[in-house]
Design a protein around this motif. Sequence first.
Motif, PDB file in Angstrom:
ATOM      1  N   ARG A   1       2.945   2.121   8.966  1.00  0.00           N
ATOM      2  CA  ARG A   1       2.742   1.055   7.962  1.00  0.00           C
ATOM      3  C   ARG A   1       1.265   0.769   7.758  1.00  0.00           C
TER       4      ARG A   1
ATOM      5  N   ASP B   1       1.971  -5.145  -3.862  1.00  0.00           N
ATOM      6  CA  ASP B   1       1.158  -4.177  -3.125  1.00  0.00           C
ATOM      7  C   ASP B   1       1.250  -4.397  -1.619  1.00  0.00           C
TER       8      ASP B   1
ATOM      9  N   TRP C   1       8.708   7.458   8.208  1.00  0.00           N
ATOM     10  CA  TRP C   1       7.677   7.738   7.200  1.00  0.00           C
ATOM     11  C   TRP C   1       8.328   7.958   5.831  1.00  0.00           C
TER      12      TRP C   1
ATOM     13  N   TYR D   1      -0.658   2.380   4.941  1.00  0.00           N
ATOM     14  CA  TYR D   1      -0.466   1.852   3.591  1.00  0.00           C
ATOM     15  C   TYR D   1      -1.231   0.546   3.366  1.00  0.00           C
TER      16      TYR D   1
ATOM     17  N   ARG E   1       6.913  -4.177   1.089  1.00  0.00           N
ATOM     18  CA  ARG E   1       7.737  -2.987   0.935  1.00  0.00           C
ATOM     19  C   ARG E   1       9.058  -3.221   1.666  1.00  0.00           C
TER      20      ARG E   1
ATOM     21  N   ILE F   1       9.496   4.567   4.405  1.00  0.00           N
ATOM     22  CA  ILE F   1       8.370   3.781   3.880  1.00  0.00           C
ATOM     23  C   ILE F   1       7.858   4.398   2.590  1.00  0.00           C
ATOM     24  N   ALA F   2       7.827   5.735   2.540  1.00  0.00           N
ATOM     25  CA  ALA F   2       7.326   6.412   1.334  1.00  0.00           C
ATOM     26  C   ALA F   2       8.226   6.136   0.132  1.00  0.00           C
TER      27      ALA F   2
ATOM     28  N   GLU G   1       8.839  -1.392  -3.608  1.00  0.00           N
ATOM     29  CA  GLU G   1       7.586  -2.142  -3.572  1.00  0.00           C
ATOM     30  C   GLU G   1       7.674  -3.346  -4.510  1.00  0.00           C
TER      31      GLU G   1
END
Length: 417
Positions: free
Chosen positions: A90, A58, A47, A93, A61, A50-51, A55
């Motif tokens: 994922r 949109d 997490w 998001y 990632r 990914i955070a 990017e």
Amino acid sequence: MEITKHLLFNLSLLMLFIFVCIVWSLKKKESRISKTATVVCGIAAMWTCIAFAYELTDNTRFDLREIPVIIGGLYVGIGPILAIASIVIRGFYGLDFGFFINILIYGPLGLLLWRVYPWFWKRSSKCRVIIAIGITLLSSLATVTVMEIVNLKLNHIDALFAFLIIPPLSMLIISCTIEFVRSDLHMRQQLFKSEKLAAVEQMGAAISHEIRNPLTVSKGFVQLLEKESISADKQKEYLSLIKEGLDSAEKVIQDYLTFSKPSIDSMDELNIQHELNQIISFLIPTANQHSVLISAEFIPSIYVLGDGQKFSQCLLNVMKNGIESMPDGGTLSVSVKKKENKVIIEIKDTGVGMTKEQMNKLGEPYYSTKGANGTGLGMMVAFSVIRAMKGSVYITSELGKGTIFSLQFPAFEYAAK
């Protein structure tokens, strides 16, 4: 080099989670990484990756989320769980193109890790590191292939370096760290077992030696009693010596039982002055034999809670050791005082004293300052009884000047009935 920067930052975060996971496992003294720790830290690490991902759009990632999945899959066998967790995270998001690419990569990866896991642990440490790097490289190649098919607008040199160098390098660092920690923990466990086994062997040898001597003597006198020509006086003398030998063997066994089970079964109010007077009267012949003067200074009406027999045995062992440390004579001083809620019994001798190393080893299984003449059982028993009575012992000593034992116990306010 934006992708490279983000992935390097991901790596630093992953190392933090790996550290937490390893510490968790070490705290539980497990030779493998804890499954619970891996699930918790793995999900948190993915997490976080990914955070803090790079990017591009949109829907796209870039991060190192595959590292926790591969580590958990290979070392703990929870690859499918972490792969599913990666897909679910994922999904938060957005259910976009990147989400389905995530399914395409991590679905097969989870199944691959699940099948490889049993085989993985049959390999050597070096092979496991190579396998982990190889699977990471395959995952990176899959990501690069998808990038080329989709034809994303990005710096290809940056992307190729970021995905073909950083993930395998990350896996090399992390897997080597895990293997090193596992090896170190395994060695410590083996050393601990060896020390316990050595202590048991030493204890068994000492006990058998101490019991065999009096039993051998007793056996010899029994054989003499079998002769018909022995007079009544000799029979009485031999029986007395046999009894002494059996009493000696019984004392060794009792000392061992006291050490192995130091708990106090019955707690009685013990008058310190009364207990010490009895012990001193018992030790006077031994003290006279060693030309030792025993001096005592008591404060009346001081009580502690404990087992009278074990308490007396504890003090007897400490004081007897003090007398025996003065082969050329000396003074054994015993004083009792009360400080706040503590009863302090101080036993001071003017004997040979001890080195710092000897003081540190005192009370260890079968360590004795008397060399071949002692087994260490007496001090082992004394220390065990003190602990069982919630007391503590402090030792100060100087070679050639003597030793001071300060025994401290919780005071008990005795109410006369």
